[in-house]
Design a protein around this motif. Structure first.
Motif, PDB file in Angstrom:
ATOM      1  N   ALA A 330      70.931  27.024   3.117  1.00  0.00           N
ATOM      2  CA  ALA A 330      69.567  26.496   3.215  1.00  0.00           C
ATOM      3  C   ALA A 330      69.533  25.004   3.529  1.00  0.00           C
ATOM      4  CB  ALA A 330      68.802  26.771   1.923  1.00  0.00           C
ATOM      5  N   SER A 331      70.593  24.285   3.177  1.00  0.00           N
ATOM      6  CA  SER A 331      70.598  22.846   3.454  1.00  0.00           C
ATOM      7  C   SER A 331      72.030  22.338   3.516  1.00  0.00           C
ATOM      8  CB  SER A 331      69.854  22.085   2.351  1.00  0.00           C
ATOM      9  OG  SER A 331      70.610  22.116   1.155  1.00  0.00           O
ATOM     10  N   ARG A 332      72.161  21.107   3.989  1.00  0.00           N
ATOM     11  CA  ARG A 332      73.477  20.467   4.044  1.00  0.00           C
ATOM     12  C   ARG A 332      74.079  20.365   2.641  1.00  0.00           C
ATOM     13  NH1 ARG A 332      75.679  17.272   8.030  1.00  0.00           N
ATOM     14  NH2 ARG A 332      73.701  17.133   9.134  1.00  0.00           N
ATOM     15  N   ASP A 333      73.247  20.025   1.652  1.00  0.00           N
ATOM     16  CA  ASP A 333      73.760  19.920   0.280  1.00  0.00           C
ATOM     17  C   ASP A 333      74.246  21.271  -0.246  1.00  0.00           C
ATOM     18  OD1 ASP A 333      73.227  17.250   0.349  1.00  0.00           O
ATOM     19  OD2 ASP A 333      71.719  17.251  -1.256  1.00  0.00           O
ATOM     20  N   VAL A 334      73.474  22.318   0.042  1.00  0.00           N
ATOM     21  CA  VAL A 334      73.909  23.666  -0.361  1.00  0.00           C
ATOM     22  C   VAL A 334      75.235  23.994   0.321  1.00  0.00           C
ATOM     23  CG1 VAL A 334      73.381  26.141  -0.110  1.00  0.00           C
ATOM     24  CG2 VAL A 334      71.584  24.553  -0.860  1.00  0.00           C
ATOM     25  N   TYR A 335      75.325  23.658   1.606  1.00  0.00           N
ATOM     26  CA  TYR A 335      76.541  23.923   2.399  1.00  0.00           C
ATOM     27  C   TYR A 335      77.737  23.189   1.786  1.00  0.00           C
ATOM     28  CZ  TYR A 335      78.886  24.791   6.960  1.00  0.00           C
ATOM     29  OH  TYR A 335      79.704  25.219   7.977  1.00  0.00           O
ATOM     30  N   ILE A 336      77.538  21.911   1.482  1.00  0.00           N
ATOM     31  CA  ILE A 336      78.639  21.106   0.927  1.00  0.00           C
ATOM     32  C   ILE A 336      79.091  21.670  -0.425  1.00  0.00           C
ATOM     33  CG2 ILE A 336      79.218  18.827  -0.050  1.00  0.00           C
ATOM     34  CD1 ILE A 336      77.419  17.624   2.215  1.00  0.00           C
ATOM     35  N   GLU A 337      78.131  22.013  -1.273  1.00  0.00           N
ATOM     36  CA  GLU A 337      78.503  22.594  -2.570  1.00  0.00           C
ATOM     37  C   GLU A 337      79.273  23.901  -2.382  1.00  0.00           C
ATOM     38  OE1 GLU A 337      78.277  21.645  -5.885  1.00  0.00           O
ATOM     39  OE2 GLU A 337      77.969  19.755  -4.821  1.00  0.00           O
ATOM     40  N   ALA A 338      78.799  24.707  -1.432  1.00  0.00           N
ATOM     41  CA  ALA A 338      79.452  25.999  -1.183  1.00  0.00           C
ATOM     42  C   ALA A 338      80.848  25.804  -0.587  1.00  0.00           C
ATOM     43  CB  ALA A 338      78.589  26.860  -0.270  1.00  0.00           C
ATOM     44  N   LEU A 339      81.033  24.701   0.140  1.00  0.00           N
ATOM     45  CA  LEU A 339      82.376  24.377   0.645  1.00  0.00           C
ATOM     46  C   LEU A 339      83.269  23.935  -0.497  1.00  0.00           C
ATOM     47  CD1 LEU A 339      81.388  22.383   3.864  1.00  0.00           C
ATOM     48  CD2 LEU A 339      82.903  24.383   3.838  1.00  0.00           C
ATOM     49  N   LYS A 340      82.720  23.050  -1.334  1.00  0.00           N
ATOM     50  CA  LYS A 340      83.524  22.468  -2.413  1.00  0.00           C
ATOM     51  C   LYS A 340      84.041  23.519  -3.379  1.00  0.00           C
ATOM     52  CE  LYS A 340      81.646  17.785  -2.808  1.00  0.00           C
ATOM     53  NZ  LYS A 340      80.583  17.010  -3.499  1.00  0.00           N
ATOM     54  N   ASN A 341      83.197  24.494  -3.688  1.00  0.00           N
ATOM     55  CA  ASN A 341      83.680  25.467  -4.667  1.00  0.00           C
ATOM     56  C   ASN A 341      84.208  26.754  -4.044  1.00  0.00           C
ATOM     57  OD1 ASN A 341      81.322  26.830  -4.127  1.00  0.00           O
ATOM     58  ND2 ASN A 341      80.222  25.938  -5.874  1.00  0.00           N
ATOM     59  N   GLY A 342      84.513  26.669  -2.751  1.00  0.00           N
ATOM     60  CA  GLY A 342      85.266  27.756  -2.115  1.00  0.00           C
ATOM     61  C   GLY A 342      84.453  28.967  -1.688  1.00  0.00           C
ATOM     62  N   ILE A 343      83.135  28.902  -1.867  1.00  0.00           N
ATOM     63  CA  ILE A 343      82.315  30.059  -1.486  1.00  0.00           C
ATOM     64  C   ILE A 343      82.414  30.314   0.017  1.00  0.00           C
ATOM     65  CG2 ILE A 343      79.949  30.934  -1.318  1.00  0.00           C
ATOM     66  CD1 ILE A 343      79.294  29.389  -3.890  1.00  0.00           C
ATOM     67  N   ILE A 344      82.347  29.226   0.785  1.00  0.00           N
ATOM     68  CA  ILE A 344      82.379  29.382   2.244  1.00  0.00           C
ATOM     69  C   ILE A 344      83.716  29.982   2.685  1.00  0.00           C
ATOM     70  CG2 ILE A 344      82.295  28.142   4.463  1.00  0.00           C
ATOM     71  CD1 ILE A 344      79.539  28.309   3.085  1.00  0.00           C
ATOM     72  N   THR A 345      84.795  29.500   2.121  1.00  0.00           N
ATOM     73  CA  THR A 345      86.112  30.057   2.466  1.00  0.00           C
ATOM     74  C   THR A 345      86.158  31.557   2.166  1.00  0.00           C
ATOM     75  OG1 THR A 345      87.101  27.949   1.882  1.00  0.00           O
ATOM     76  CG2 THR A 345      88.613  29.823   2.074  1.00  0.00           C
ATOM     77  N   ASP A 346      85.689  31.917   0.983  1.00  0.00           N
ATOM     78  CA  ASP A 346      85.722  33.340   0.612  1.00  0.00           C
ATOM     79  C   ASP A 346      84.855  34.185   1.551  1.00  0.00           C
ATOM     80  OD1 ASP A 346      87.452  32.844  -1.482  1.00  0.00           O
ATOM     81  OD2 ASP A 346      85.842  32.615  -2.968  1.00  0.00           O
ATOM     82  N   LEU A 347      83.688  33.654   1.904  1.00  0.00           N
ATOM     83  CA  LEU A 347      82.796  34.422   2.781  1.00  0.00           C
ATOM     84  C   LEU A 347      83.371  34.517   4.193  1.00  0.00           C
ATOM     85  CD1 LEU A 347      79.230  33.197   1.651  1.00  0.00           C
ATOM     86  CD2 LEU A 347      80.358  35.353   1.081  1.00  0.00           C
ATOM     87  N   VAL A 348      83.935  33.404   4.691  1.00  0.00           N
ATOM     88  CA  VAL A 348      84.511  33.430   6.043  1.00  0.00           C
ATOM     89  C   VAL A 348      85.728  34.354   6.076  1.00  0.00           C
ATOM     90  CG1 VAL A 348      85.647  32.038   7.838  1.00  0.00           C
ATOM     91  CG2 VAL A 348      83.585  31.171   6.705  1.00  0.00           C
ATOM     92  N   GLU A 349      86.531  34.314   5.027  1.00  0.00           N
ATOM     93  CA  GLU A 349      87.683  35.231   4.975  1.00  0.00           C
ATOM     94  C   GLU A 349      87.227  36.696   4.934  1.00  0.00           C
ATOM     95  OE1 GLU A 349      91.172  32.411   3.028  1.00  0.00           O
ATOM     96  OE2 GLU A 349      90.189  33.896   1.733  1.00  0.00           O
ATOM     97  N   ALA A 350      86.065  36.900   4.354  1.00  0.00           N
ATOM     98  CA  ALA A 350      85.532  38.276   4.300  1.00  0.00           C
ATOM     99  C   ALA A 350      84.897  38.697   5.624  1.00  0.00           C
ATOM    100  CB  ALA A 350      84.499  38.390   3.181  1.00  0.00           C
TER     101      ALA A 350
END
Lengths: 419, 163
Positions: A330-350
């Protein structure tokens, strides 16, 4: 006579003692326009003889609908906004900062008791912060840019009392889709909604944003929550808690147009069926229906807890072969938080495709237009035919958990199987 | 005003009036007009002749705040929209640009009927069925805006809101 939250906010902002159905001219605390309707508002502002915006610090432009620009015509439209913001000193979020509503709440000091308008129907989202916020068109936006004011009819209010203990696997999105279905696409037309009751009090702020966001799908002018400690903590987190603000509570003897009671203990996960938000079916009835695209994001469900829910279901797994799983924070801040705690990595790997923070494919202009005959499951707020850019596709609306579970199997899946 | 009725259903949303993909690149309503109602009925835009009248069901114009929706209806030459109810943002947007919206019972009007509208007289004459239909008056503030042709001409003339 007691007052509703809306009656109090309009009394405060108009300087008069007003009630439902009174006509007022009220002062606007914050004003927002995006690339979808902002350029027209700027043109009309000029037609009105406008040169100076009433208070540039309170006028925010956001480039989120077509972001980044897909062609030179959109680039010209974006430049109209960039140049105007530069010239007038209004605030600007360029492409990639996120969805206008998330940014207004995160970055622009929208606070309890405020009256906010925006050139987008889902401006009602800020109701979760005990704000009266509502969507308007470009002409009303232009007039407010010039004067800092707008005329309103003070709305009547429907009290929606949400009670009961939620069964395991029931998401806030399931509850609000049930409420939309119960009230109907025009059941709250011209009225405000106050969400009350023990379930409403127990909800997280992210879930409250989802509720308020869907208010306009019932025709409502606003969807407002009471202020509580969670509201205060959220405002502190984003840096809007400093200084004085005055939460607004409804009076015990306030007059409501009607009360609607919803017992969540009797509800189950649902989807909104093509092509209307108010037509729902239990997920279990559709279990196994093949889908070609899953979309997690939007001003309805693109926040950190929504991404976290999807990660919980998809971490260490792969989405179904051939399925497109599109995720828009939803926002850059949401994106950054999701990057920091590995959510984005897990989702991209999925198997997820991450698109820039913004409206993504919700409004059918970029970042994942479905193909002919495709069935899409989406966390968005609208599933009208053609909404995502192809009238030959069908859109099912659901919670982040249902979308993630469905992405995993390539077919609509009851999230209770994987939670 | 006089024109042929084009009858459409309930809850016609602004995406059906003009899809996001057709408003993305421009805010010139004339360029969008060929796509009016495209995802609802792809042939409808070409059947609408200047002066014709849209006759809708309840909650016409629900959905987004796009002012392109009433602008494109106006640019297509539609003289008025009749419906038993209109969604809030669309209602304001239409009156703000001077597009006549008449709130009335549309159930007795058939597609293709010849309609004659007397706004000042408060009556819609269905010449095909030889039947008169009354419509609800606009609230005073909106009537004042409409009489001046929209909010821009209203504010230019009066320098304040009609309240």
């Amino acid at each position: 006579m007691g007052k509703t939250i809306s009656e109090k906010i309009f009394s405060n902002r108009s300087g008069r003692d007003v009630y439902a159905n009174d006509i007022v001219v009220a002062d606007i605390d914050r004003l927002m326009a995006h690339d979808g309707n902002g350029p027209l508002a700027i043109k009309i502002f000029r037609d009105l003889g406008g040169a100076r915006v009433f208070d540039p610090a309170r006028m925010v432009f956001v480039l989120d609908h077509y972001a980044p620009s897909p062609n030179e015509r959109v680039s010209r439209i974006h430049d109209i906004i960039r140049n105007f913001a530069d010239e007038t000193g209004c605030r600007l979020h360029d492409v990639g900062d996120g969805i206008c509503h998330q940014l207004m709440m995160e970055k622009h000091g929208v606070r309890p008791g405020d009256l906010v308008v925006g050139s987008d129907s889902h401006t009602c989202t800020y109701g979760a912060l005990n704000v009266f916020s509502t969507g308007v068109g470009s002409t009303d936006t232009a007039a407010a840019m010039l004067t800092g004011k707008m005329w309103f009819k003070v709305p009547e209010t429907i009290a929606v009392n949400v009670v009961g203990l939620p069964p395991q696997g029931l998401a806030a999105k399931d509850v609000i889709l049930n409420i939309v279905s119960l009230i109907g696409a025009d059941g709250a037309a011209y009225q405000a909604i106050e969400f009350k009751g023990e379930y409403a009090s127990a909800m997280s702020m992210d879930d409250r944003f989802t509720f308020s966001n869907l208010a306009v799908e019932m025709g409502a002018k606003a969807g407002i929550f009471e202020y509580d400690d969670k509201t205060g903590a959220w405002l502190d987190d984003v840096g809007s808690g400093k200084g004085d603000y005055a939460p607004v509570h409804s009076d015990r003897d306030a007059l409501y147009s009607r009360s609607v009671a919803v017992d969540v203990s009797a509800l189950a996960p649902v989807v909104a069926m093509p092509h209307a938000v108010d037509t729902i079916a239990p997920v279990s009835d559709l279990d196994g229906l093949p889908i070609q695209q899953a979309f997690l994001g939007t001003c309805t469900n693109g926040r950190l807890s929504d991404l976290e829910t999807a990660r919980g279901i998809l971490k260490g797994k792969k989405v179904a072969p051939g399925l497109r799983f599109i995720v828009g924070p939803a926002s850059r801040d949401v994106y950054i938080e999701a990057l920091k705690n590995g959510i984005i990595t897990d989702l991209v790997e999925a198997g997820a495709v991450i698109v820039p923070p913004g409206c993504a494919c919700c409004v059918g202009v970029a970042n994942g237009i479905p193909g002919d005959g495709d069935a899409v499951i989406s966390t968005a707020n609208r599933n009208f035919r053609g909404r995502m850019g192809n009238a030959k596709a069908s859109i099912y609306l659901a919670s982040p958990a249902t979308v993630a579970a469905s992405a995993l199997f390539g077919k609509i899946t009851d999230p209770r199987k994987v939670l | 005003m006089k024109g042929t009725a084009h009858k459409i259903g309930d809850d016609i949303n602004t995406d059906y009036i003009i899809a996001g993909k057709h408003k993305r690149d421009t805010f010139d309503a004339a360029l969008m007009a060929p796509h009016l109602f495209e995802d609802l009925d792809p042939g409808l835009a070409s059947r609408i002749k200047p002066g014709d009248i849209i006759v809708a069901g309840k909650n016409f114009g629900c959905g987004s705040s796009r002012e392109a929706a009433p602008m494109v209806i106006q640019a297509a030459g539609v003289s008025a929209v009749l419906a038993p109810s209109f969604a809030r943002i669309f209602f304001r947007n239409a009156i703000n640009i001077g597009l006549p919206l008449l709130q009335c019972d549309t159930s007795a009007i058939d597609d293709g009927d010849l309609l004659e509208i007397d706004i000042a007289g408060g009556v819609i004459r269905d010449k095909t069925h030889k039947k008169d239909i009354s419509f609800k008056k606009l609230p005073e503030a909106m009537s004042a805006i409409f009489r001046e042709g929209g909010l821009v001409p209203y504010l230019k003339k009066h320098k304040q809101f009609p309240v």
